[in-house]
Design a protein around this motif. Structure first.
Motif, PDB file in Angstrom:
ATOM      1  N   SER A 327       0.842  -1.149   0.030  1.00 13.58           N
ATOM      2  CA  SER A 327      -0.163  -0.156  -0.068  1.00 13.58           C
ATOM      3  C   SER A 327       0.953   1.224   0.068  1.00 13.58           C
ATOM      4  O   SER A 327       1.915   1.270   0.690  1.00 13.58           O
ATOM      5  CB  SER A 327      -0.813  -0.059   1.192  1.00 13.58           C
ATOM      6  N   TRP A 328       0.393   2.196  -0.752  1.00 13.30           N
ATOM      7  CA  TRP A 328       1.144   3.459  -0.921  1.00 13.30           C
ATOM      8  C   TRP A 328       0.902   4.237   0.457  1.00 13.30           C
ATOM      9  O   TRP A 328       1.643   5.273   0.761  1.00 13.30           O
ATOM     10  CB  TRP A 328       0.896   4.387  -2.280  1.00 13.30           C
ATOM     11  N   ARG A 329      -0.002   4.091   1.239  1.00 14.50           N
ATOM     12  CA  ARG A 329      -0.241   4.554   2.406  1.00 14.50           C
ATOM     13  C   ARG A 329       0.943   4.325   3.409  1.00 14.50           C
ATOM     14  O   ARG A 329       1.265   5.178   4.375  1.00 14.50           O
ATOM     15  CB  ARG A 329      -1.552   4.170   3.162  1.00 14.50           C
ATOM     16  N   ASN A 330       1.436   3.183   3.307  1.00 10.51           N
ATOM     17  CA  ASN A 330       2.880   2.829   4.123  1.00 10.51           C
ATOM     18  C   ASN A 330       4.186   3.121   3.754  1.00 10.51           C
ATOM     19  O   ASN A 330       4.966   3.039   4.434  1.00 10.51           O
ATOM     20  CB  ASN A 330       2.511   1.490   4.428  1.00 10.51           C
ATOM     21  N   ARG A 331       4.307   3.210   2.285  1.00  6.40           N
ATOM     22  CA  ARG A 331       5.334   3.655   1.956  1.00  6.40           C
ATOM     23  C   ARG A 331       5.156   4.323   0.238  1.00  6.40           C
ATOM     24  O   ARG A 331       4.482   3.849  -0.244  1.00  6.40           O
ATOM     25  CB  ARG A 331       6.388   2.440   1.859  1.00  6.40           C
ATOM     26  N   ASN A 332       6.266   5.002  -0.010  1.00  3.32           N
ATOM     27  CA  ASN A 332       6.219   5.933  -1.135  1.00  3.32           C
ATOM     28  C   ASN A 332       6.700   4.630  -2.421  1.00  3.32           C
ATOM     29  O   ASN A 332       6.069   4.958  -3.721  1.00  3.32           O
ATOM     30  CB  ASN A 332       7.617   6.875  -1.503  1.00  3.32           C
ATOM     31  N   ASN A 333       7.296   3.698  -2.175  1.00  7.00           N
ATOM     32  CA  ASN A 333       7.821   2.690  -3.289  1.00  7.00           C
ATOM     33  C   ASN A 333       7.240   1.280  -2.906  1.00  7.00           C
ATOM     34  O   ASN A 333       8.160   0.208  -2.577  1.00  7.00           O
ATOM     35  CB  ASN A 333       9.220   2.586  -3.210  1.00  7.00           C
TER      36      ASN A 333
END
Length: 398
Positions: A327-333
């Motif tokens: 998930s992009w909510r937890n990391r940029n990549n």
């Protein structure tokens, strides 16, 4: 005649404005289509299935028949009704749905594993909220019959040990057909599913049941591999399983002190790496970790939970891969793991999804260009060509 000519002159600016407006709509639509749809194909298309040893010596038909293509992802954290803002929920779910569906279409895996924390609020969601979360999950992670989806339980799905109840565990098992100590065998490869939340070691009802199933399964696997000195009678009564060493799938990583030794662009940030892990919260306890290693002697362990990537060796020979969040909510990549697996070997390759910072940069650049075009059109901003032309004219006049 003069009236007709004046009408044509008046209509010309209107047609010009409509044409400009149409161009703007096409420009904005193109940017949206690329950033919200095509970019997933462009990025995931670059991912390739890794080769396993001996694969080069096999024919194409033999390779496809013996190699299991698996996608492994973790920590999707579908937002719930309590903490999830509607726009954040819409954005993150669209990103994960497009990534997952694009990966299925381009890569065509045999099986997909999700290593827990499917939901963000499963630990406290009401029956109605749970049903809504499950409905959204099934829509996002829809898959063809040719691809199998296996979901492991995580602490956000049923709660940490002190929040875990039989009701929550049964609710999850009913939806995802998950049982701790369950064995999945595909193409002669043994996968052991573990409810790592129940590896507390305090003798709770769920913990006792889970450990009993794991112990029974370890006996079956060890009899099949003839690792233990079982009597012939005892092993002869056991169901014969493929002799392949198992792969453990769980949410919590096995015990390690911290992420200090983890490397890679998707490992934990430098300021977090040296923070000590708390047993039974960030990682399994040392006791529980030793039990799993002793019971199964796995050739590979796949886990999630930390939201960051890490590779460690247990007992100097057993690799564990911590899979970063999807998930992009937890990391940029975000990323997922692509695995080519046989009964005797495996090869893993990471596939990164579009970086959210790059998508944001594209939107910012497109927005800036859009503003410049609009200002130039309404003549509030002099186009560079005309500005240069005026400078040349003034220079000649002097």
């Amino acid at each position: 005649m003069l009236s007709s000519s004046s009408t044509t002159v008046k209509n010309f600016p209107l047609k010009r404005r409509l044409c400009f407006l149409l161009k703007l709509v096409c420009f904005v639509s193109s940017v949206l289509i690329f950033c919200e749809f095509l970019i997933y194909y462009v990025v995931i298309f670059q991912c390739r299935w890794p080769d396993v040893k001996g694969g080069a010596h096999m024919g194409e038909e033999e390779t496809s028949a013996s190699v299991l293509k698996a996608i492994i992802l973790a920590d999707t954290h579908l937002l719930g009704e309590i903490k999830g803002h509607w726009f954040d929920k819409l954005r993150r779910e669209w990103q994960m749905e497009r990534s997952f569906q694009t990966a299925l279409w381009l890569l065509q895996p045999d099986i997909v594993f999700i290593l827990g924390d499917v939901f963000d609020e499963g630990k406290w969601s009401s029956p109605q909220a749970w049903a809504d979360d499950v409905r959204r999950f099934r829509k996002m992670f829809m898959h063809p019959v040719s691809t199998e989806l296996v979901v492991i339980v995580g602490n956000h799905d049923i709660g940490f040990h002190y929040e875990m109840t039989t009701y929550k565990v049964n609710r999850f098992e009913k939806v995802f057909n998950f049982t701790s100590g369950k064995l999945i065998t595909r193409k002669g490869i043994n996968f052991v599913l573990v409810n790592s939340v129940a590896m507390e070691g305090d003798g709770c009802a769920v913990c006792r049941t889970s450990e009993a199933k794991l112990v029974a399964l370890s006996h079956k696997l060890n009899c099949s591999q003839q690792k233990l000195n079982h009597s012939n009678n005892r092993c002869s009564e056991m169901e014969k399983l493929p002799a392949s060493e198992p792969i453990l799938l769980q949410h919590y990583p096995l015990y390690r002190k911290s992420d200090a030794e983890c490397t890679g662009e998707d490992s934990a940030p430098p300021e977090e790496k040296k923070i000590p892990f708390k047993e039974k919260y960030d990682v399994l306890s040392q006791e529980a970790s030793q039990k799993l290693l002793w019971w199964f002697q796995p050739r590979l362990i796949l886990s999630g939970h930390t939201h960051s990537a890490c590779e460690v060796l247990h007992a100097g020979k057993i690799p564990e891969i911590s899979v970063p969040s999807f998930s992009w909510r937890n990391r940029n990549n975000p990323s997922f793991i692509m695995g080519s697996i046989t009964p005797t070997d495996f090869s893993l390759q990471k596939c990164f999804l579009p970086f959210e910072s790059r998508v944001f940069t594209i939107y910012c650049a497109a927005g800036a260009l859009l503003v410049i075009l609009v200002l130039a059109h309404v003549q509030l901003l002099t186009p560079p060509f005309y500005f240069a032309q005026r400078l040349i004219s003034k220079h000649k006049a002097v």
